[in-house]
Write a protein that holds these residues in place. Sequence first.
Motif, PDB file in Angstrom:
ATOM      1  N   ALA A 138      33.069  64.082  92.179  1.00  0.00           N
ATOM      2  CA  ALA A 138      33.763  65.318  91.799  1.00  0.00           C
ATOM      3  C   ALA A 138      32.837  66.527  91.892  1.00  0.00           C
ATOM      4  O   ALA A 138      33.225  67.585  92.405  1.00  0.00           O
ATOM      5  CB  ALA A 138      34.319  65.180  90.382  1.00  0.00           C
ATOM      6  N   LEU A 139      31.609  66.386  91.415  1.00  0.00           N
ATOM      7  CA  LEU A 139      30.686  67.518  91.409  1.00  0.00           C
ATOM      8  C   LEU A 139      30.238  67.897  92.817  1.00  0.00           C
ATOM      9  O   LEU A 139      30.044  69.084  93.113  1.00  0.00           O
ATOM     10  CB  LEU A 139      29.465  67.193  90.545  1.00  0.00           C
ATOM     11  CG  LEU A 139      29.753  66.947  89.051  1.00  0.00           C
ATOM     12  CD1 LEU A 139      28.460  66.677  88.303  1.00  0.00           C
ATOM     13  CD2 LEU A 139      30.500  68.115  88.431  1.00  0.00           C
ATOM     14  N   LYS A 140      30.086  66.919  93.696  1.00  0.00           N
ATOM     15  CA  LYS A 140      29.648  67.207  95.056  1.00  0.00           C
ATOM     16  C   LYS A 140      30.718  67.952  95.867  1.00  0.00           C
ATOM     17  O   LYS A 140      30.420  68.531  96.903  1.00  0.00           O
ATOM     18  CB  LYS A 140      29.261  65.921  95.779  1.00  0.00           C
ATOM     19  CG  LYS A 140      27.964  65.305  95.293  1.00  0.00           C
ATOM     20  CD  LYS A 140      26.748  66.114  95.737  1.00  0.00           C
ATOM     21  CE  LYS A 140      26.420  65.902  97.186  1.00  0.00           C
ATOM     22  NZ  LYS A 140      25.164  66.590  97.587  1.00  0.00           N
ATOM     23  N   HIS A 141      31.953  67.911  95.391  1.00  0.00           N
ATOM     24  CA  HIS A 141      33.015  68.632  96.074  1.00  0.00           C
ATOM     25  C   HIS A 141      33.168  70.068  95.565  1.00  0.00           C
ATOM     26  O   HIS A 141      34.066  70.789  96.015  1.00  0.00           O
ATOM     27  CB  HIS A 141      34.344  67.884  95.922  1.00  0.00           C
ATOM     28  CG  HIS A 141      34.485  66.727  96.868  1.00  0.00           C
ATOM     29  ND1 HIS A 141      33.987  65.476  96.578  1.00  0.00           N
ATOM     30  CD2 HIS A 141      35.024  66.640  98.113  1.00  0.00           C
ATOM     31  CE1 HIS A 141      34.239  64.669  97.599  1.00  0.00           C
ATOM     32  NE2 HIS A 141      34.863  65.339  98.537  1.00  0.00           N
ATOM     33  N   LEU A 142      32.317  70.467  94.626  1.00  0.00           N
ATOM     34  CA  LEU A 142      32.360  71.841  94.111  1.00  0.00           C
ATOM     35  C   LEU A 142      31.239  72.665  94.738  1.00  0.00           C
ATOM     36  O   LEU A 142      30.131  72.161  94.926  1.00  0.00           O
ATOM     37  CB  LEU A 142      32.200  71.837  92.585  1.00  0.00           C
ATOM     38  CG  LEU A 142      33.316  71.154  91.797  1.00  0.00           C
ATOM     39  CD1 LEU A 142      32.940  71.065  90.325  1.00  0.00           C
ATOM     40  CD2 LEU A 142      34.636  71.895  91.964  1.00  0.00           C
ATOM     41  N   PRO A 143      31.495  73.923  95.047  1.00  0.00           N
ATOM     42  CA  PRO A 143      30.425  74.756  95.635  1.00  0.00           C
ATOM     43  C   PRO A 143      29.353  75.064  94.605  1.00  0.00           C
ATOM     44  O   PRO A 143      29.640  75.237  93.412  1.00  0.00           O
ATOM     45  CB  PRO A 143      31.178  76.025  96.064  1.00  0.00           C
ATOM     46  CG  PRO A 143      32.403  76.066  95.197  1.00  0.00           C
ATOM     47  CD  PRO A 143      32.781  74.649  94.951  1.00  0.00           C
ATOM     48  N   ALA A 144      28.119  75.119  95.045  1.00  0.00           N
ATOM     49  CA  ALA A 144      27.004  75.449  94.146  1.00  0.00           C
ATOM     50  C   ALA A 144      27.261  76.786  93.481  1.00  0.00           C
ATOM     51  O   ALA A 144      27.706  77.745  94.106  1.00  0.00           O
ATOM     52  CB  ALA A 144      25.698  75.485  94.931  1.00  0.00           C
ATOM     53  N   GLY A 145      27.006  76.840  92.173  1.00  0.00           N
ATOM     54  CA  GLY A 145      27.190  78.072  91.420  1.00  0.00           C
ATOM     55  C   GLY A 145      28.585  78.273  90.878  1.00  0.00           C
ATOM     56  O   GLY A 145      28.830  79.262  90.171  1.00  0.00           O
ATOM     57  N   ALA A 146      29.515  77.366  91.186  1.00  0.00           N
ATOM     58  CA  ALA A 146      30.889  77.520  90.710  1.00  0.00           C
ATOM     59  C   ALA A 146      30.940  77.434  89.193  1.00  0.00           C
ATOM     60  O   ALA A 146      30.187  76.681  88.560  1.00  0.00           O
ATOM     61  CB  ALA A 146      31.779  76.443  91.320  1.00  0.00           C
ATOM     62  N   GLN A 147      31.842  78.219  88.597  1.00  0.00           N
ATOM     63  CA  GLN A 147      32.065  78.144  87.158  1.00  0.00           C
ATOM     64  C   GLN A 147      33.024  76.981  86.895  1.00  0.00           C
ATOM     65  O   GLN A 147      34.136  76.946  87.419  1.00  0.00           O
ATOM     66  CB  GLN A 147      32.675  79.445  86.650  1.00  0.00           C
ATOM     67  CG  GLN A 147      32.800  79.510  85.137  1.00  0.00           C
ATOM     68  CD  GLN A 147      33.427  80.819  84.672  1.00  0.00           C
ATOM     69  OE1 GLN A 147      34.620  80.904  84.409  1.00  0.00           O
ATOM     70  NE2 GLN A 147      32.604  81.864  84.581  1.00  0.00           N
ATOM     71  N   VAL A 148      32.588  76.030  86.093  1.00  0.00           N
ATOM     72  CA  VAL A 148      33.341  74.794  85.876  1.00  0.00           C
ATOM     73  C   VAL A 148      33.601  74.611  84.387  1.00  0.00           C
ATOM     74  O   VAL A 148      32.680  74.701  83.573  1.00  0.00           O
ATOM     75  CB  VAL A 148      32.585  73.569  86.428  1.00  0.00           C
ATOM     76  CG1 VAL A 148      33.409  72.303  86.250  1.00  0.00           C
ATOM     77  CG2 VAL A 148      32.227  73.777  87.895  1.00  0.00           C
TER      78      VAL A 148
END
Length: 344
Positions: free
Chosen positions: A201-211
Amino acid sequence: MQRQIQRRKLDGELPHGLILDARSPAEFAIDHIPGAINLPTLDDQQRHEVGTLYTQVNPFQARLKGAAYANRNIADYIERYALDWPPNHPMWVYCWRGGQRSGSLALVLNEIGFKPTLINGGYKHWRNQVIAELPGAIADLDWRVLSGATGTGKTALLHQLQAQGQPILDLEGMANHRGSLLGHLDPQPSQRGFETQLYWALKHLPAGAQVWVESESARIGQLTVPEPLMRAIQSAPQVEVIDSIDERVQRLLGDYAHYCGGQTDLKGQLSRLRGRYANDTIQGWFDSIDRGDWSALVASLLHEHYDPTYAHGQKRLSSHAKQVVNRSGLTPQACVERLLQLAS
């Protein structure tokens, strides 16, 4: 001329396309690359039989028996599944270490005309990648913590945030557990499987994204939240949702209606708290169950157990950037809008 089967390590890459796991069903159940299809070269019983031959007779007899089983199994998979696979579709094949089991499957697929890529190092390589890269994947994101006492509807709000395009991490969904005494939703994944879901799940998010993520304890049922993620949750800005006791009780009666219908051993679950609370307190809960007075039971559980537990857990979270949303009288949509205003 026989075409060479490509072998490669992932090197941080996430495999895509058709992912074939040649390990046994028991190995696959413990953990696997997300999206993989289990096509065991040897099933659990066959693997045990071949392993016994290897140790108690000799390796040649084991390989002979294993080859017979593998050829029959692979032929069955070709007839049942491969007719629907496009020949040029990306295809990854792996077993425990990228050895004989995945090699046998890849060999046949390659001869047919597919273009399989063997994951060099197999599942073991994948597992090492998860362990090595998970801390960095956590550190690359800008976390926002959604906190609130039991019954404030945090999980529903988290999903509404997602529906509005906000990246979230649903730990309780991944763990198949609501993170409380009565929150089990068996079966839970293995610890390895849980960590794989997190990593994927985390690898599919862009770096720096607010989660957005819910505040959680270090344990969700039988699973442990990885320490780097716990540190991120404890130090991140948080928005606490509060609500009236009456609203929380009604919300919980809806969320945990299966307990009210007698389908579960509620008394047995609450008995696990003996030694932590006075016998009179627990007996009072049992009396409410016997009377079917569910509102009184939930209110007492909140007062005696859940709210003190939540207050203790709050001490672990950062207070320097804490905001509060009182959702009493707010629609879910209005509550989400308020959360987004405070988190911006």
